[in-house]
Design a protein around this motif. Structure first.
Motif, PDB file in Angstrom:
ATOM      1  N   MET A 107       0.976  -1.333  -0.012  1.00  0.00           N
ATOM      2  CA  MET A 107      -0.046  -0.022   0.001  1.00  0.00           C
ATOM      3  C   MET A 107       0.936   1.331   0.121  1.00  0.00           C
ATOM      4  O   MET A 107       0.665   2.097  -0.597  1.00  0.00           O
ATOM      5  CB  MET A 107      -1.026   0.015   1.305  1.00  0.00           C
ATOM      6  N   GLU A 108       2.055   1.144   0.783  1.00  0.00           N
ATOM      7  CA  GLU A 108       2.799   2.142   0.919  1.00  0.00           C
ATOM      8  C   GLU A 108       3.571   2.497  -0.611  1.00  0.00           C
ATOM      9  O   GLU A 108       3.656   3.841  -1.219  1.00  0.00           O
ATOM     10  CB  GLU A 108       4.122   2.280   1.846  1.00  0.00           C
ATOM     11  N   LEU A 109       3.944   1.355  -1.121  1.00  0.00           N
ATOM     12  CA  LEU A 109       4.620   1.543  -2.608  1.00  0.00           C
ATOM     13  C   LEU A 109       3.751   2.082  -3.637  1.00  0.00           C
ATOM     14  O   LEU A 109       3.794   2.846  -4.520  1.00  0.00           O
ATOM     15  CB  LEU A 109       5.002   0.201  -3.063  1.00  0.00           C
ATOM     16  N   ARG A 110       2.320   1.708  -3.474  1.00  0.00           N
ATOM     17  CA  ARG A 110       1.187   2.208  -4.299  1.00  0.00           C
ATOM     18  C   ARG A 110       1.155   3.552  -4.087  1.00  0.00           C
ATOM     19  O   ARG A 110       0.940   4.328  -5.028  1.00  0.00           O
ATOM     20  CB  ARG A 110       0.027   1.449  -4.289  1.00  0.00           C
ATOM     21  N   MET A 111       0.883   4.266  -2.749  1.00  0.00           N
ATOM     22  CA  MET A 111       0.744   5.598  -2.716  1.00  0.00           C
ATOM     23  C   MET A 111       2.215   6.276  -3.273  1.00  0.00           C
ATOM     24  O   MET A 111       1.918   7.389  -3.743  1.00  0.00           O
ATOM     25  CB  MET A 111       0.738   5.891  -1.176  1.00  0.00           C
ATOM     26  N   LEU A 112       3.377   5.809  -3.050  1.00  0.00           N
ATOM     27  CA  LEU A 112       4.431   6.409  -3.519  1.00  0.00           C
ATOM     28  C   LEU A 112       4.595   6.471  -5.006  1.00  0.00           C
ATOM     29  O   LEU A 112       4.766   7.622  -5.770  1.00  0.00           O
ATOM     30  CB  LEU A 112       5.871   5.601  -3.438  1.00  0.00           C
ATOM     31  N   GLU A 113       3.830   5.491  -5.635  1.00  0.00           N
ATOM     32  CA  GLU A 113       3.574   5.674  -7.088  1.00  0.00           C
ATOM     33  C   GLU A 113       2.666   6.684  -7.558  1.00  0.00           C
ATOM     34  O   GLU A 113       2.552   7.394  -8.747  1.00  0.00           O
ATOM     35  CB  GLU A 113       3.087   4.158  -7.780  1.00  0.00           C
ATOM     36  N   GLU A 114       1.550   6.886  -6.838  1.00  0.00           N
ATOM     37  CA  GLU A 114       0.410   7.899  -6.870  1.00  0.00           C
ATOM     38  C   GLU A 114       1.144   9.301  -6.625  1.00  0.00           C
ATOM     39  O   GLU A 114       0.795  10.338  -7.439  1.00  0.00           O
ATOM     40  CB  GLU A 114      -0.329   7.749  -5.868  1.00  0.00           C
ATOM     41  N   VAL A 115       2.236   9.385  -5.788  1.00  0.00           N
ATOM     42  CA  VAL A 115       2.629  10.593  -5.395  1.00  0.00           C
ATOM     43  C   VAL A 115       3.597  10.955  -6.697  1.00  0.00           C
ATOM     44  O   VAL A 115       3.656  12.074  -7.276  1.00  0.00           O
ATOM     45  CB  VAL A 115       3.692  10.698  -4.059  1.00  0.00           C
ATOM     46  N   ARG A 116       4.265  10.128  -7.181  1.00  0.00           N
ATOM     47  CA  ARG A 116       5.109  10.376  -8.143  1.00  0.00           C
ATOM     48  C   ARG A 116       4.381  10.744  -9.621  1.00  0.00           C
ATOM     49  O   ARG A 116       4.703  11.685  -9.885  1.00  0.00           O
ATOM     50  CB  ARG A 116       5.912   8.946  -8.551  1.00  0.00           C
ATOM     51  N   GLU A 117       3.346  10.062  -9.863  1.00  0.00           N
ATOM     52  CA  GLU A 117       2.537  10.534 -10.672  1.00  0.00           C
ATOM     53  C   GLU A 117       1.733  11.615 -10.736  1.00  0.00           C
ATOM     54  O   GLU A 117       1.723  12.709 -11.729  1.00  0.00           O
ATOM     55  CB  GLU A 117       1.348   9.475 -11.216  1.00  0.00           C
ATOM     56  N   GLU A 118       1.341  11.899  -9.455  1.00  0.00           N
ATOM     57  CA  GLU A 118       0.342  13.372  -9.320  1.00  0.00           C
ATOM     58  C   GLU A 118       1.066  14.483  -9.452  1.00  0.00           C
ATOM     59  O   GLU A 118       0.922  15.730  -9.639  1.00  0.00           O
ATOM     60  CB  GLU A 118      -0.215  13.186  -8.009  1.00  0.00           C
ATOM     61  N   LEU A 119       2.571  14.481  -8.952  1.00  0.00           N
ATOM     62  CA  LEU A 119       3.543  15.469  -8.908  1.00  0.00           C
ATOM     63  C   LEU A 119       4.283  15.458 -10.113  1.00  0.00           C
ATOM     64  O   LEU A 119       5.208  16.210 -10.245  1.00  0.00           O
ATOM     65  CB  LEU A 119       4.424  15.467  -7.659  1.00  0.00           C
ATOM     66  N   ALA A 120       3.921  14.512 -10.950  1.00  0.00           N
ATOM     67  CA  ALA A 120       4.796  14.524 -12.379  1.00  0.00           C
ATOM     68  C   ALA A 120       6.330  14.495 -12.084  1.00  0.00           C
ATOM     69  O   ALA A 120       7.056  15.256 -12.920  1.00  0.00           O
ATOM     70  CB  ALA A 120       4.512  15.615 -13.163  1.00  0.00           C
ATOM     71  N   ILE A 121       6.838  13.512 -11.498  1.00  0.00           N
ATOM     72  CA  ILE A 121       8.091  13.394 -11.330  1.00  0.00           C
ATOM     73  C   ILE A 121       8.821  12.316 -12.250  1.00  0.00           C
ATOM     74  O   ILE A 121       8.371  11.387 -12.747  1.00  0.00           O
ATOM     75  CB  ILE A 121       8.365  12.567  -9.842  1.00  0.00           C
ATOM     76  N   ASP A 122       9.887  12.938 -12.870  1.00  0.00           N
ATOM     77  CA  ASP A 122      10.505  12.285 -13.985  1.00  0.00           C
ATOM     78  C   ASP A 122      10.845  10.828 -13.308  1.00  0.00           C
ATOM     79  O   ASP A 122      11.495  10.774 -12.218  1.00  0.00           O
ATOM     80  CB  ASP A 122      11.690  13.119 -14.282  1.00  0.00           C
ATOM     81  N   ARG A 123      10.642   9.967 -14.165  1.00  0.00           N
ATOM     82  CA  ARG A 123      11.143   8.365 -13.957  1.00  0.00           C
ATOM     83  C   ARG A 123      12.392   8.159 -13.345  1.00  0.00           C
ATOM     84  O   ARG A 123      12.734   7.348 -12.434  1.00  0.00           O
ATOM     85  CB  ARG A 123      10.696   7.472 -14.890  1.00  0.00           C
ATOM     86  N   LEU A 124      13.298   8.927 -14.376  1.00  0.00           N
ATOM     87  CA  LEU A 124      15.030   8.818 -13.920  1.00  0.00           C
ATOM     88  C   LEU A 124      15.095   9.287 -12.412  1.00  0.00           C
ATOM     89  O   LEU A 124      15.902   8.973 -11.639  1.00  0.00           O
ATOM     90  CB  LEU A 124      15.672   9.358 -14.854  1.00  0.00           C
ATOM     91  N   HIS A 125      14.534  10.652 -12.026  1.00  0.00           N
ATOM     92  CA  HIS A 125      14.783  11.372 -10.987  1.00  0.00           C
ATOM     93  C   HIS A 125      14.145  10.522  -9.822  1.00  0.00           C
ATOM     94  O   HIS A 125      14.751  10.413  -8.701  1.00  0.00           O
ATOM     95  CB  HIS A 125      14.139  12.753 -11.129  1.00  0.00           C
ATOM     96  N   ALA A 126      13.047  10.024 -10.082  1.00  0.00           N
ATOM     97  CA  ALA A 126      12.425   9.078  -9.192  1.00  0.00           C
ATOM     98  C   ALA A 126      13.091   7.921  -8.704  1.00  0.00           C
ATOM     99  O   ALA A 126      13.311   7.615  -7.572  1.00  0.00           O
ATOM    100  CB  ALA A 126      10.963   8.810  -9.558  1.00  0.00           C
ATOM    101  N   ALA A 127      13.877   7.260  -9.707  1.00  0.00           N
ATOM    102  CA  ALA A 127      14.712   6.313  -9.282  1.00  0.00           C
ATOM    103  C   ALA A 127      15.795   6.743  -8.565  1.00  0.00           C
ATOM    104  O   ALA A 127      16.274   6.045  -7.515  1.00  0.00           O
ATOM    105  CB  ALA A 127      15.155   5.436 -10.880  1.00  0.00           C
ATOM    106  N   ALA A 128      16.443   7.545  -8.809  1.00  0.00           N
ATOM    107  CA  ALA A 128      17.538   8.352  -7.858  1.00  0.00           C
ATOM    108  C   ALA A 128      16.993   8.506  -6.667  1.00  0.00           C
ATOM    109  O   ALA A 128      17.939   8.250  -5.709  1.00  0.00           O
ATOM    110  CB  ALA A 128      18.086   9.535  -8.699  1.00  0.00           C
ATOM    111  N   ILE A 129      15.884   9.073  -6.335  1.00  0.00           N
ATOM    112  CA  ILE A 129      15.590   9.522  -5.087  1.00  0.00           C
ATOM    113  C   ILE A 129      15.132   8.392  -4.605  1.00  0.00           C
ATOM    114  O   ILE A 129      15.426   8.305  -3.089  1.00  0.00           O
ATOM    115  CB  ILE A 129      14.062  10.548  -5.241  1.00  0.00           C
ATOM    116  N   GLU A 130      14.485   7.568  -4.844  1.00  0.00           N
ATOM    117  CA  GLU A 130      14.060   5.914  -4.272  1.00  0.00           C
ATOM    118  C   GLU A 130      15.549   5.312  -3.781  1.00  0.00           C
ATOM    119  O   GLU A 130      15.628   4.792  -2.832  1.00  0.00           O
ATOM    120  CB  GLU A 130      13.503   5.156  -5.285  1.00  0.00           C
TER     121      GLU A 130
END
Length: 140
Positions: A107-130
């Motif tokens: 559920m937390e991972l799904r919420m993170l995915e939602e945050v990433r999508e809603e805030l339009a975080i670039d996939r490469l940037h998201a991977a580095a942040i993760e």
């Protein structure tokens, strides 16, 4: 105290993101609460933040989680209050909260995915942040 959801500041929005990912699995763990408190106490973005507002922001998140379209409404409030330059900051804080207890729940991972999508975080940037969150919270 927070007067209304429409009076949400950028810092309130960051708190809302952290509370939302923590509460996504319907259980806010002590390690997650401690992580939120630690970040608010030490990060420059919260330097002038009134700690008394955390309770009001948390209550807004909990109230919206109870509504049918509450998650959509929550992200609307967050996007309205959060300048684009802080979107990656919000995602980084969310990743740190999810990683704080050393266990990644679905559920937390799904919420993170939602945050990433809603805030339009670039996939490469998201991977580095993760990756950064994962190594910061690694246990010996």
């Amino acid at each position: 105290m927070l007067d209304s959801p429409s009076s949400m500041s950028a810092q309130d929005a960051l708190i809302a993101v952290m509370v939302a990912v923590s509460a996504a699995d319907e259980q806010m763990r002590t390690s997650e609460l401690v992580a939120i408190q630690r970040m608010v106490n030490h990060m420059p973005v919260f330097a002038a933040y009134d700690l008394d507002r955390i309770t009001g922001v948390s209550q807004i998140v909990f109230d919206l989680f109870e509504e049918e379209d509450g998650l959509e409404a929550l992200f609307g409030l967050i996007r309205d209050a959060l300048p684009e330059r802080l979107h990656e900051t919000a995602y980084a804080l969310a990743c740190d909260i999810v990683s704080a207890d050393g266990k990644l729940r679905d559920m937390e991972l799904r919420m993170l995915e939602e945050v990433r999508e809603e805030l339009a975080i670039d996939r490469l940037h998201a991977a580095a942040i993760e990756w950064g969150a994962r190594v910061r919270h690694m246990k010996p």
